[in-house]
Every structure is written in structure tokens, then in C-alpha cells.
Enzyme design. Structure first.
Site, PDB file in Angstrom:
ATOM      1  CG  ASP A   1      -2.160   0.811   1.017  1.00 43.47           C
ATOM      2  OD1 ASP A   1      -2.348   1.328  -0.093  1.00 43.47           O
ATOM      3  OD2 ASP A   1      -2.930   0.964   1.975  1.00 43.47           O
TER       4      ASP A   1
ATOM      5  CE  LYS B   1      -2.723   5.162   1.310  1.00 41.04           C
ATOM      6  NZ  LYS B   1      -3.347   3.873   1.376  1.00 41.04           N
TER       7      LYS B   1
ATOM      8  CG  ASN C   1       0.412   4.330   3.941  1.00 41.51           C
ATOM      9  OD1 ASN C   1      -0.121   5.020   4.802  1.00 41.51           O
ATOM     10  ND2 ASN C   1      -0.226   3.415   3.246  1.00 41.51           N
TER      11      ASN C   1
ATOM     12  CG  ASP D   1      -0.064   2.047   7.246  1.00 40.78           C
ATOM     13  OD1 ASP D   1      -0.595   0.932   7.084  1.00 40.78           O
ATOM     14  OD2 ASP D   1      -0.550   2.940   7.958  1.00 40.78           O
TER      15      ASP D   1
ATOM     16  CB  THR E   1      -5.932   5.486  -1.317  1.00 41.11           C
ATOM     17  OG1 THR E   1      -7.112   4.728  -1.157  1.00 41.11           O
ATOM     18  CG2 THR E   1      -5.517   6.140  -0.042  1.00 41.11           C
TER      19      THR E   1
END
Ligand code: AMP
Length: 298
Positions: A135, A137, A140, A153, A170
Site C-alpha cells: 500500500d 503511497k 504511508n 504502514d 487513495t
């Protein structure tokens, strides 16, 4: 998974409040005996219960605790009492990459390439350990005191709706196969690296649109264009184009990202673009002593 019962809040001197996530608060802290500076993420059990998040947190803790890579935020240990679960995390003194990127507008090719190379290395490490889809992005990703990027994260906080909606939608980072609800594998991370590389260089993700549905349509069509400003090298565009490929089996592999001419030419092997004298000037607010290596301690 057994928590290290010997740790408790009384082992730490609590420093300044850093921020708040959906399940609790993050504080700067120092382990009293060693003087080692950490971030404590204090998660309230009542909130976990409310959102039925217990087992999810447990799984994510297990994953993050098993990872030890310079570009993955360390989870040193954890403990709990009646009301709280406390995660003892590596402290990322320069905070969220998201904020740094927004403040800068966009990054230089050297900085962007350094981050992309670091992330490719971290993801290759995760993939080898059968850990998939981080994940990744900007919100994070954290930066340590030396400006090294850290994947912070491991899903549990990012999957909270609050974070998804409040920090930024997101969907920009979703791979086409996820939107089309097809089976997906490790290659979703390679797609996301292409999105991030673009965003680092241009300041916004490539398929951004006013309406979410339009973003989704643009992703599925791979409606990729490169604006004329800022001026970005053709090698960088080549790397992005080789990652943002609809057929996931044809995307550039993580190993080939590391060998790409743009990465070879621009990425700092140390993973940091910050000069040592700037590092020395950086003060950690609320704490006086020097950072010590926590990997020995925990
Ligand atoms: P979270 O609960 O992960 O959403 O984090 C809440 C806030 O604390 C966000 O602003 C994060 O950037 C910050 N934060 C979380 N973990 C750390 C850490 N290990 N070092 C520095 N800041 C952190």
C-alpha cells in the site's frame, strides 16, 4: 505471537505528541536505560473492538515485526496493558514524505530516483519474504533523520476509512487489475512504484481527475501523458512507461528497476540525498540526547 511482557510504559520517557491515527496517538519517547529514541504508537483497545480490528492488527504486527530492512520502518517490539496496545517503532524524524512532497511541489530527479530505488529494494525484500502489497503511497512513507525513505504502514492503519478519505483518496494508486477486480499479485507494487515515480517528478499522480470515476477510467485505460512542465528527462519517462503497463506480467521487474539507466544515473547509493552537515543541524524537538542504535536494544 507473545508480546514482550517485560516492556511497559514506565520503561519510556514520553516526549512530544507527534500525531494521531484512527486508533490512537503517536508520541516521541526515549527508552530510559539506553537513551534510545523511538516513536510509541498507543492504540486503544476500545477502539480496536469498536472497529473489530484486533485480529487485523495482530497480523500486521506480526508482518512488520518480521521485517528488517533499511527502508522499512522497524517495529522493535510491542506490549499491552488493560486499555492499550503500544507499538515501539523506529522514529522517522523528518515525518511524512507526503508533506515534504506537497511543500516542495515536486522532487529533483536525483531525489525521486533515490526514493524509487530505495522502495524497489524494500519491496524486493518484502516480496522475498512473501509479503505482498505494501500500500505504498506518499502518506504511508516516512523519512528518517538522514532523509532515508521508510515504508511505514503495513495495511492496518491505511485500511481505515478515515485515513483513506481524510488524507487523500487513495484510488490514484490502484493498479488496473485491482479496479477490475481481477486476481492480483506482486506486480501491483511495481505499478504503484510507477505512480509514485510520476508523482515525485510532477507533483501529482498521473491519473488524477476531479471525479473518482474518471480517475478509475483513466487508470484502466492507462491514459498516461507527460506534461511539458516541469521538464523531466526522457529516461525517467521511459521508466514510468515501463511500470505503468496494463498487463501486469509485462511490467518492469523490481530487479530491472534497479538496473534502469535513469536509476543508475541518478539514485544515491546511500539512499539519502541530505548532506551530513544538514543531518547534524536537525534537532529532534522535545529530546536532548543523541540517537542510539535500537536494534541492539530490542
Ligand atoms: P498513524 O497512526 O500511523 O496514522 O500516525 C499518526 C501520525 O504520526 C502521522 O502524522 C504519522 O506520520 C506520525 N507517525 C507515525 N509513526 C511515526 C514514526 N514512527 N515516526 C514519526 N512519525 C510517525
Amino acid at each position: 505471537m507473545a508480546a514482550r511482557q517485560e516492556w511497559s510504559m514506565s520503561d519510556f520517557e514520553i516526549g512530544r505528541y507527534i500525531g494521531e491515527g484512527k486508533f490512537g496517538k503517536v508520541y516521541l519517547a526515549r527508552e530510559k536505560q539506553s537513551g534510545y529514541v523511538v516513536a510509541l504508537k498507543v492504540i486503544y483497545k476500545a477502539k480496536l473492538e469498536k472497529y473489530r480490528f484486533h485480529s487485523h492488527l495482530r497480523r500486521e504486527i506480526e508482518i512488520q515485526h518480521s521485517l528488517n530492512h533499511p527502508n522499512v520502518l522497524r517495529l522493535f517490539t510491542w506490549f499491552h496493558d488493560e486499555e492499550r496496545v503500544v507499538l515501539v517503532l523506529e522514529y522517522a524524524a523528518r515525518g511524512e514524505l507526503y508533506k515534504v512532497l506537497r511543500a516542495a511541489g515536486c522532487f529533483t530527479e536525483r531525489t525521486a530516483a533515490t526514493y524509487v530505488a530505495s522502495l524497489a529494494g524494500a519491496l524486493a525484500y518484502c516480496h522475498k519474504k512473501q509479503v505482498i502489497h505494501r500500500d505504498i503511497k506518499p502518506e504511508n512513507l516516512l523519512l528518517d533523520i538522514e532523509g532515508r525513505i521508510k515504508i511505514a504502514d503495513f495495511g492496518w492503519a491505511a485500511r481505515s476509512n478515515a485515513k483513506r478519505h481524510t488524507l487523500c483518496g487513495t484510488i490514484d494508486y490502484l493498479a488496473p487489475e485491482m479496479i477490475e477486480k481481477k486476481a492480483h499479485d506482486y506486480a501491483v507494487d511495481n505499478w504503484t512504484l510507477g505512480i509514485l515515480c510520476y508523482e515525485f517528478l510532477y507533483g501529482s499522480p498521473p491519473f488524477e481527475a476531479d471525479e473518482q470515476d474518471d480517475t478509475l477510467r483513466r487508470i484502466v485505460r492507462v491514459d498516461l501523458t507527460f506534461p511539458s512542465t516541469p521538464c523531466v528527462s526522457s529516461e525517467a519517462k521511459d521508466l514510468i512507461s515501463k511500470l505503468l503497463v496494463k498487463d501486469s506480467s509485462k511490467r518492469l521487474s523490481l530487479e530491472d528497476i534497479m538496473k534502469h539507466p535513469w536509476i543508475k544515473k541518478n539514485a544515491e547509493p546511500s539512499g539519502s540525498c541530505i548532506k551530513q552537515r544538514e543531518v547534524k543541524k536537525t534537532k529532534i524537538p522535545g529530546l536532548k540526547s543523541e540517537q542510539k542504535d535500537g536494534s541492539i536494544l530490542f
